[in-house]
Write an enzyme that holds these catalytic residues in place. Structure first.
Site, PDB file in Angstrom:
ATOM      1  N   LEU A   1       6.845   1.689   4.054  1.00 13.91           N
ATOM      2  CA  LEU A   1       7.851   2.028   3.035  1.00 13.91           C
ATOM      3  C   LEU A   1       8.611   3.302   3.398  1.00 13.91           C
ATOM      4  O   LEU A   1       9.713   3.523   2.918  1.00 13.91           O
ATOM      5  CB  LEU A   1       7.179   2.200   1.665  1.00 13.91           C
ATOM      6  CG  LEU A   1       6.575   0.929   1.050  1.00 13.91           C
ATOM      7  CD1 LEU A   1       5.877   1.264  -0.267  1.00 13.91           C
ATOM      8  CD2 LEU A   1       7.652  -0.122   0.828  1.00 13.91           C
TER       9      LEU A   1
ATOM     10  N   GLY B   1       0.831  -1.193   0.000  1.00  7.02           N
ATOM     11  CA  GLY B   1       0.000   0.000   0.000  1.00  7.02           C
ATOM     12  C   GLY B   1       0.865   1.242   0.000  1.00  7.02           C
ATOM     13  O   GLY B   1       2.031   1.193   0.409  1.00  7.02           O
TER      14      GLY B   1
ATOM     15  N   GLN C   1       3.393   9.964   0.781  1.00  5.48           N
ATOM     16  CA  GLN C   1       4.658   9.220   0.697  1.00  5.48           C
ATOM     17  C   GLN C   1       5.423   9.507  -0.588  1.00  5.48           C
ATOM     18  O   GLN C   1       6.618   9.204  -0.671  1.00  5.48           O
ATOM     19  CB  GLN C   1       4.410   7.712   0.826  1.00  5.48           C
ATOM     20  CG  GLN C   1       3.935   7.320   2.221  1.00  5.48           C
ATOM     21  CD  GLN C   1       3.759   5.823   2.341  1.00  5.48           C
ATOM     22  OE1 GLN C   1       2.740   5.287   1.950  1.00  5.48           O
ATOM     23  NE2 GLN C   1       4.771   5.149   2.867  1.00  5.48           N
TER      24      GLN C   1
ATOM     25  N   HIS D   1      -3.368   1.892   8.507  1.00  9.65           N
ATOM     26  CA  HIS D   1      -2.012   2.403   8.311  1.00  9.65           C
ATOM     27  C   HIS D   1      -1.993   3.518   7.261  1.00  9.65           C
ATOM     28  O   HIS D   1      -1.403   4.577   7.469  1.00  9.65           O
ATOM     29  CB  HIS D   1      -1.088   1.241   7.903  1.00  9.65           C
ATOM     30  CG  HIS D   1       0.329   1.646   7.687  1.00  9.65           C
ATOM     31  ND1 HIS D   1       1.328   1.354   8.583  1.00  9.65           N
ATOM     32  CD2 HIS D   1       0.916   2.334   6.676  1.00  9.65           C
ATOM     33  CE1 HIS D   1       2.476   1.856   8.131  1.00  9.65           C
ATOM     34  NE2 HIS D   1       2.248   2.452   6.968  1.00  9.65           N
ATOM     35  N   GLU D   2      -2.657   3.277   6.118  1.00 12.31           N
ATOM     36  CA  GLU D   2      -2.644   4.269   5.037  1.00 12.31           C
ATOM     37  C   GLU D   2      -3.449   5.509   5.420  1.00 12.31           C
ATOM     38  O   GLU D   2      -3.067   6.631   5.087  1.00 12.31           O
ATOM     39  CB  GLU D   2      -3.177   3.666   3.728  1.00 12.31           C
ATOM     40  CG  GLU D   2      -2.407   2.456   3.203  1.00 12.31           C
ATOM     41  CD  GLU D   2      -0.904   2.628   3.128  1.00 12.31           C
ATOM     42  OE1 GLU D   2      -0.418   3.777   2.998  1.00 12.31           O
ATOM     43  OE2 GLU D   2      -0.188   1.608   3.230  1.00 12.31           O
TER      44      GLU D   2
ATOM     45  N   HIS E   1      -1.380   7.818   7.353  1.00 13.65           N
ATOM     46  CA  HIS E   1      -0.497   8.650   6.512  1.00 13.65           C
ATOM     47  C   HIS E   1      -1.217   9.914   6.056  1.00 13.65           C
ATOM     48  O   HIS E   1      -0.612  10.984   5.965  1.00 13.65           O
ATOM     49  CB  HIS E   1      -0.049   7.867   5.267  1.00 13.65           C
ATOM     50  CG  HIS E   1       1.153   6.995   5.494  1.00 13.65           C
ATOM     51  ND1 HIS E   1       2.357   7.484   5.944  1.00 13.65           N
ATOM     52  CD2 HIS E   1       1.342   5.675   5.307  1.00 13.65           C
ATOM     53  CE1 HIS E   1       3.237   6.496   6.028  1.00 13.65           C
ATOM     54  NE2 HIS E   1       2.643   5.380   5.658  1.00 13.65           N
TER      55      HIS E   1
HETATM   56 NI    NI Z   1       3.415   3.486   5.627  1.00 13.40          NI
END
Ligand code: NI
Length: 174
Positions: A88, A45, A50, A129-130, A133
């Site tokens: 990531l 993902g 990011q 999680h996303e 972000h």
């Molecule tokens: Ni992440």
């Protein structure tokens, strides 16, 4: 056009992303670039911040199907599940984090359709999680104080090259 994945310390990762007002060709291109960056990494993902874009969009692929979600929000969550989570933007570090096991997510797809997804375990974890972000929240913000200390010191070792390439560090929940 290729994008580099931003890593911990980059201020864009700590900012709250903006809602997407119009799903136009630019947004479609952005989602394609995000998927490219995600597959190249490789990861499951990726959220727009990011790659340095402050928009509420994330992409994922856990069943060989690329999916883009716009303006996502979690409307219900339940249960608890510990998972060895990675990011990531914090490469090489995995931390056992407790979060809700199931979530109900609402979002808009690339065609502008409102969608609702009931997710459990890995998919529910990915959504949470996303979504974090998009709100400028990183894994470090979801750890216990003890874990955070350990995780930051391990991550510093990774960044300083004290951890062999390709090796990762895992922080276990006590
Ligand atoms: Ni992440």
């Amino acid at each position: 056009m290729g994008y580099d994945i931003r890593t911990f310390g980059d201020p864009v990762l700590a900012a709250v992303a903006d809602e997407v007002e119009n799903i136009d060709a630019k947004i479609v291109r952005l989602s394609e670039s995000m998927l490219q960056a995600m597959y190249k990494a490789p990861g499951l993902g990726l959220a727009a911040p990011q790659i340095g874009v402050q928009k509420k969009i994330f992409v994922y692929d856990i069943d060989d199907q690329p999916i883009t979600l716009i303006n996502p929000r979690i409307v219900e969550s339940s249960g608890g599940w510990v998972y060895d989570e990675g990011c990531l933007s914090i490469p090489g570090l995995y931390v056992e984090i407790l979060r809700p096991k199931q979530v109900l997510l609402e979002a808009v797809d690339l065609d502008g359709n409102e969608i609702r997804v009931e997710a459990d375990e890995l998919l529910a974890r990915l959504f949470q999680h996303e979504l974090d972000h998009l709100n400028g929240v990183l894994m470090f913000d979801r750890m216990t104080e003890e874990q955070k200390k350990e995780a930051l010191s391990e991550y510093r070792k990774i960044v300083d090259g004290q951890v062999p390439r390709g090796e990762s560090r895992h922080i276990v929940l006590k």
